[in-house]
Design a protein around this motif. Sequence first.
Motif, PDB file in Angstrom:
ATOM      1  N   ASP A  62       0.823  -1.205   0.000  1.00  0.00           N
ATOM      2  CA  ASP A  62       0.000   0.000   0.000  1.00  0.00           C
ATOM      3  C   ASP A  62       0.859   1.258   0.000  1.00  0.00           C
ATOM      4  O   ASP A  62       0.507   2.261  -0.627  1.00  0.00           O
ATOM      5  CB  ASP A  62      -0.923  -0.014   1.221  1.00  0.00           C
ATOM      6  N   ILE A  63       2.025   1.204   0.671  1.00  0.00           N
ATOM      7  CA  ILE A  63       2.936   2.356   0.668  1.00  0.00           C
ATOM      8  C   ILE A  63       3.489   2.586  -0.734  1.00  0.00           C
ATOM      9  O   ILE A  63       3.502   3.712  -1.241  1.00  0.00           O
ATOM     10  CB  ILE A  63       4.076   2.136   1.682  1.00  0.00           C
ATOM     11  N   LEU A  64       3.979   1.514  -1.385  1.00  0.00           N
ATOM     12  CA  LEU A  64       4.579   1.652  -2.709  1.00  0.00           C
ATOM     13  C   LEU A  64       3.545   2.056  -3.763  1.00  0.00           C
ATOM     14  O   LEU A  64       3.893   2.707  -4.752  1.00  0.00           O
ATOM     15  CB  LEU A  64       5.250   0.345  -3.130  1.00  0.00           C
ATOM     16  N   LEU A  77      -1.203  -3.398  -7.372  1.00  0.00           N
ATOM     17  CA  LEU A  77       0.091  -4.083  -7.289  1.00  0.00           C
ATOM     18  C   LEU A  77       1.259  -3.129  -7.488  1.00  0.00           C
ATOM     19  O   LEU A  77       2.406  -3.511  -7.213  1.00  0.00           O
ATOM     20  CB  LEU A  77       0.171  -5.204  -8.336  1.00  0.00           C
ATOM     21  N   SER A  78       0.973  -1.927  -7.981  1.00  0.00           N
ATOM     22  CA  SER A  78       2.008  -0.939  -8.254  1.00  0.00           C
ATOM     23  C   SER A  78       3.090  -1.552  -9.146  1.00  0.00           C
ATOM     24  O   SER A  78       2.784  -2.316 -10.063  1.00  0.00           O
ATOM     25  CB  SER A  78       2.590  -0.406  -6.942  1.00  0.00           C
ATOM     26  N   LEU A 189       7.210   5.404  -8.958  1.00  0.00           N
ATOM     27  CA  LEU A 189       7.334   5.077  -7.542  1.00  0.00           C
ATOM     28  C   LEU A 189       7.388   6.354  -6.707  1.00  0.00           C
ATOM     29  O   LEU A 189       6.781   6.446  -5.633  1.00  0.00           O
ATOM     30  CB  LEU A 189       8.599   4.247  -7.330  1.00  0.00           C
ATOM     31  N   PHE A 190       8.112   7.356  -7.197  1.00  0.00           N
ATOM     32  CA  PHE A 190       8.207   8.659  -6.535  1.00  0.00           C
ATOM     33  C   PHE A 190       6.821   9.292  -6.400  1.00  0.00           C
ATOM     34  O   PHE A 190       6.454   9.800  -5.331  1.00  0.00           O
ATOM     35  CB  PHE A 190       9.142   9.554  -7.354  1.00  0.00           C
ATOM     36  N   GLY A 403      11.546   5.228   6.421  1.00  0.00           N
ATOM     37  CA  GLY A 403      12.872   5.563   5.930  1.00  0.00           C
ATOM     38  C   GLY A 403      13.059   5.188   4.479  1.00  0.00           C
ATOM     39  O   GLY A 403      13.712   5.912   3.708  1.00  0.00           O
ATOM     40  N   THR A 404      12.471   4.048   4.080  1.00  0.00           N
ATOM     41  CA  THR A 404      12.556   3.618   2.685  1.00  0.00           C
ATOM     42  C   THR A 404      11.944   4.659   1.757  1.00  0.00           C
ATOM     43  O   THR A 404      12.523   5.011   0.725  1.00  0.00           O
ATOM     44  CB  THR A 404      11.824   2.278   2.507  1.00  0.00           C
ATOM     45  N   SER A 405      10.787   5.163   2.132  1.00  0.00           N
ATOM     46  CA  SER A 405      10.100   6.147   1.294  1.00  0.00           C
ATOM     47  C   SER A 405      10.926   7.414   1.141  1.00  0.00           C
ATOM     48  O   SER A 405      11.043   7.972   0.039  1.00  0.00           O
ATOM     49  CB  SER A 405       8.733   6.491   1.902  1.00  0.00           C
TER      50      SER A 405
END
Length: 434
Positions: A62-64, A77-78, A189-190, A403-405
Amino acid sequence: MFQTLKNAWHIADLRKKILYTLMILVLFRLGTAVPVPFLDAQVLQQMLQNPANAGNLLGYLDILSGGAFARATIFALSITPYITSSIVIQLLTVAIPALERMAKEGEDGRRKINKITRYVTVALALLQAWAYYTLLRNQSGAVMYRSGFAGIFSAIVIIAAFMGGAMLIVYLGERIDEHGIGNGISMILFAGIVSRGPAAIQKLWIYLQMGSEQPMYYFTVPLIVVLFLALIVVIIIMTNAERRIPVQYAKKVVGRKMYGGQSTFIPIKVNMSGVLPIIFASSLLAIPGTIKAFVAPNGTGFWANFLGAFNYNTPLYAVLYFILILAFNYFYVAIQYNPIEMSNNLRNNSGTIPGIRPGRPTSDFIARIISKITLVGGIFLALVAVLPIGIGGITKMNIALGGTSIIIVVGVALDTFRQLESQMMMRHYKGFLE
């Protein structure tokens, strides 16, 4: 940064590329609002808001996807199938000689590898779509029809929508690569991650309003904002940081001309592997939470306690997360950088590192440098990834401050502006004849 964007806008060719990229990103965001038939988005949102699902693959997905999965849209599914496919093919390139030879064939070889990556992406998209449909089918009320002909038809539609949306995102990313600015997949993705920014700001505002009941929020909310800005500065510094190994090339005479003799350096970036170790580690640690969501064990049994120990907000998760990021960072760097090959290339081009003899001493010296830098880069990535977990545990606040984001957003922004600067330099270069 803003000056670079302003200067690029005044160049007609670059302006067209920027507008084309923005158009593709708008189409992507519109696609995140197109619902998949036969799915109840409210059930999905309630399931993802459950703290027990914070650390599994669904929350990560959901984040991606920029919240597309929680809304049950066609881009749910992004680009995760494409990312997984690219990583798998990249690892297999080192293990399979045929793929390694193909990678060294230049542009034609890269075109063949890209085609293989697309085929693997289709297979992974189908597999992930089926897996998520199976998981949603086990959730009461998530899938409208679960039996009979209507159930079969709804299953085909849902899986096809998930799979088709993932492949459409890959197509949009390739269009940005051909006609736009920046790396297409990274830009999508950004856009997905940045779209979650208003929700995070809204959460902070809600916590600030709760300060009348819990005064600690008057202190923690500004502290989180300051830490967020400081984290961006640190990530920019570490992303651009590099260790330069000096190299001296010997002079040689060819005919009547003398070549070589210049001094240069080998740049080795501190963060050589980017965000991939965090993606590997988070995906691996998300497996227990996903298994728990699939099997739904007894709440008081052994397996429920064992799988629950891997929840996102537990100390065990943070420790394992830190260790796995370090391990995957060393693993990825070991695959990408070969000190022996670097030493041989230097010797074949009459280059030496001052004070280091050619051959084995040079490769050992490069290996020691890479090992130290890998440790520093791994600790940096691990701290950035674990910091939000610690902040959430201390403040008891659930803020989308992954942090990944942040690393992905900062890295993509820096790469895009570097590409803009390089293209502007090419268009203003007058050449040697003028």
